[in-house]
Design an enzyme around this catalytic site. Structure first.
Site, mmCIF file in Angstrom:
data_model
loop_
_atom_site.group_PDB
_atom_site.id
_atom_site.type_symbol
_atom_site.label_atom_id
_atom_site.label_comp_id
_atom_site.label_asym_id
_atom_site.label_seq_id
_atom_site.Cartn_x
_atom_site.Cartn_y
_atom_site.Cartn_z
ATOM 1 N N PRO A 16 0.854 -1.195 0.000
ATOM 2 C CA PRO A 16 0.000 0.000 0.000
ATOM 3 C C PRO A 16 0.889 1.243 0.000
ATOM 4 O O PRO A 16 1.742 1.401 0.874
ATOM 5 C CB PRO A 16 -0.775 -0.129 1.318
ATOM 6 C CG PRO A 16 0.085 -0.976 2.195
ATOM 7 C CD PRO A 16 0.835 -1.896 1.300
ATOM 8 N N MET A 17 0.709 2.112 -0.985
ATOM 9 C CA MET A 17 1.512 3.326 -1.102
ATOM 10 C C MET A 17 0.588 4.504 -1.375
ATOM 11 O O MET A 17 -0.129 4.506 -2.385
ATOM 12 C CB MET A 17 2.542 3.190 -2.222
ATOM 13 C CG MET A 17 3.621 2.148 -1.947
ATOM 14 S SD MET A 17 4.763 1.940 -3.327
ATOM 15 C CE MET A 17 3.780 0.891 -4.426
ATOM 16 N N VAL A 18 0.607 5.467 -0.474
ATOM 17 C CA VAL A 18 -0.257 6.643 -0.610
ATOM 18 C C VAL A 18 -0.017 7.294 -1.964
ATOM 19 O O VAL A 18 1.126 7.523 -2.356
ATOM 20 C CB VAL A 18 0.008 7.645 0.533
ATOM 21 C CG1 VAL A 18 -0.771 8.931 0.312
ATOM 22 C CG2 VAL A 18 -0.360 7.026 1.871
ATOM 23 N N CYS A 99 2.263 2.809 9.717
ATOM 24 C CA CYS A 99 2.575 4.128 9.181
ATOM 25 C C CYS A 99 3.327 4.932 10.240
ATOM 26 O O CYS A 99 2.798 5.182 11.327
ATOM 27 C CB CYS A 99 1.315 4.866 8.759
ATOM 28 S SG CYS A 99 1.654 6.526 8.101
ATOM 29 N N ASN A 196 8.608 -7.280 4.578
ATOM 30 C CA ASN A 196 8.577 -6.014 3.850
ATOM 31 C C ASN A 196 9.814 -5.192 4.225
ATOM 32 O O ASN A 196 10.207 -5.153 5.387
ATOM 33 C CB ASN A 196 7.290 -5.266 4.207
ATOM 34 C CG ASN A 196 7.215 -3.867 3.631
ATOM 35 O OD1 ASN A 196 6.814 -2.935 4.317
ATOM 36 N ND2 ASN A 196 7.581 -3.686 2.377
ATOM 37 N N ASP A 198 13.103 -3.101 1.675
ATOM 38 C CA ASP A 198 14.268 -3.256 0.795
ATOM 39 C C ASP A 198 14.172 -4.447 -0.156
ATOM 40 O O ASP A 198 15.179 -5.077 -0.477
ATOM 41 C CB ASP A 198 15.560 -3.349 1.618
ATOM 42 C CG ASP A 198 15.938 -2.015 2.253
ATOM 43 O OD1 ASP A 198 15.262 -1.010 1.968
ATOM 44 O OD2 ASP A 198 16.905 -1.990 3.036
ATOM 45 N N ALA A 220 7.726 -2.128 -1.989
ATOM 46 C CA ALA A 220 7.188 -0.763 -2.061
ATOM 47 C C ALA A 220 8.037 0.072 -3.002
ATOM 48 O O ALA A 220 7.767 0.146 -4.199
ATOM 49 C CB ALA A 220 7.115 -0.155 -0.664
#
Length: 298
Positions: A16-18, A99, A196, A198, A220
């Site tokens: 999930p990336m804003v 977050c 999650n 790198d 990500a």
């Protein structure tokens, strides 16, 4: 989701990336061996109370599966209500407990929840009782791993289906990922855990899973720069850029998001001079002209 979690080979996820992990990008990474994609983090309260917010923050289609919708929520009622609205259109609902941004923590979202294991368990429990899709959580590790172990064990007992672990603390950004901490989470629960942090090339998938015992990985920044990463490409191929242009234009992506995605994808392809020119372009037509003139992309 059950079939993916049951298979032997690692599961590959898009984080999930804003602003970035919206429909066109999710459709794109699915073309390049990404198994599961997450929506951007959505504020549950806004999603519940505003149809405009729902339309702006969440669009999907039949090809956009499996899809996990991630929410920032501070109460069990918030998460459960938002999940009920999203559940008919997705394959799972995720609670953001990772977050690290100050505004999120101040609002009791994200990493704030790392210190509230019973609240997280209540949120999972109530949401599971109201939806028929899996409920998951994404966390960061704590400096005191006993705190992390307590959190994940309570979440597991409450019925969470899987956990994604970013191997950094709330204060860490570019520091090395703590894979030993992820391994400790894996060893503390009996449900699937995903690593999650790198993950920037295809070879990292097996390496990280072997090192941590995780059932798969979540990428990500690596996949943002190279959406074809999981398919073994060392940098974004031009056919991938072309596919993104087609998908973005057909789904009404905002210029800012469209432009910034391409900045990331083409960073390695540009010369320094071309990068400076491209990054200052101010319209879709200017971007398209540049892409055609420099790369033959229309």
């Amino acid at each position: 989701m059950e079939e993916l979690l049951a298979r032997r080979e690692p599961v590959r996820m898009c984080a999930p990336m804003v602003r970035y992990s919206k429909l066109p990008f999710r459709l794109l990474v699915r073309q390049y061996q990404c198994d599961v994609a997450f929506s951007p983090m959505i504020i549950a309260d806004s999603f519940i109370h505003s149809a405009k917010a729902r339309d702006n923050e969440f669009t999907t289609c039949a090809a956009d599966r499996p899809l996990i919708v991630q929410f920032a929520a501070k109460t069990a009622e918030e998460l459960s209500t938002a999940a009920q609205l999203a559940a008919p259109y997705c394959d799972g609902v995720d609670l953001n407990c990772g977050c690290p941004q100050r505004w999120a923590i101040k609002e009791c979202y994200g990493c704030y929840l790392l210190n509230e294991p019973e609240l997280v368990a209540d949120m999972v429990r109530q949401t599971k009782s109201n939806v028929d899709v899996p409920v998951t959580i994404k966390i960061r590790v704590s400096q005191d791993m006993r705190q992390t172990v307590e959190l994940v064990r309570r979440a597991e007992k409450a019925g969470v289906e899987f956990i994604t672990v970013h191997g950094r603390t709330v204060k860490q950004r570019a520091e090395p990922v703590d894979y030993d901490a992820i391994r400790q989470v894996v060893d503390s629960v009996s449900i699937p855990v995903f690593a999650n942090g790198d993950i920037t090339q295809a070879s990292h998938v097996d390496d990280v899973c072997s090192r941590t015992g995780a059932r798969g990985v979540m990428a990500a920044r690596g996949i943002l720069s190279n959406p074809a990463m999981f398919a073994g490409y060392s940098q974004t191929p031009l056919e991938c850029v072309q596919s993104f242009v087609d998908l973005a234009l057909s789904t009404g992506t905002s210029f800012s998001t469209f432009h910034h995605h391409l900045m990331y994808m083409l960073e390695k392809a540009h010369s320094k001079a071309d990068r400076q020119v491209f990054n200052t372009l101010g319209s879709v037509s200017a971007v398209l002209n540049f892409l055609e003139n420099n790369y033959g992309i229309k």
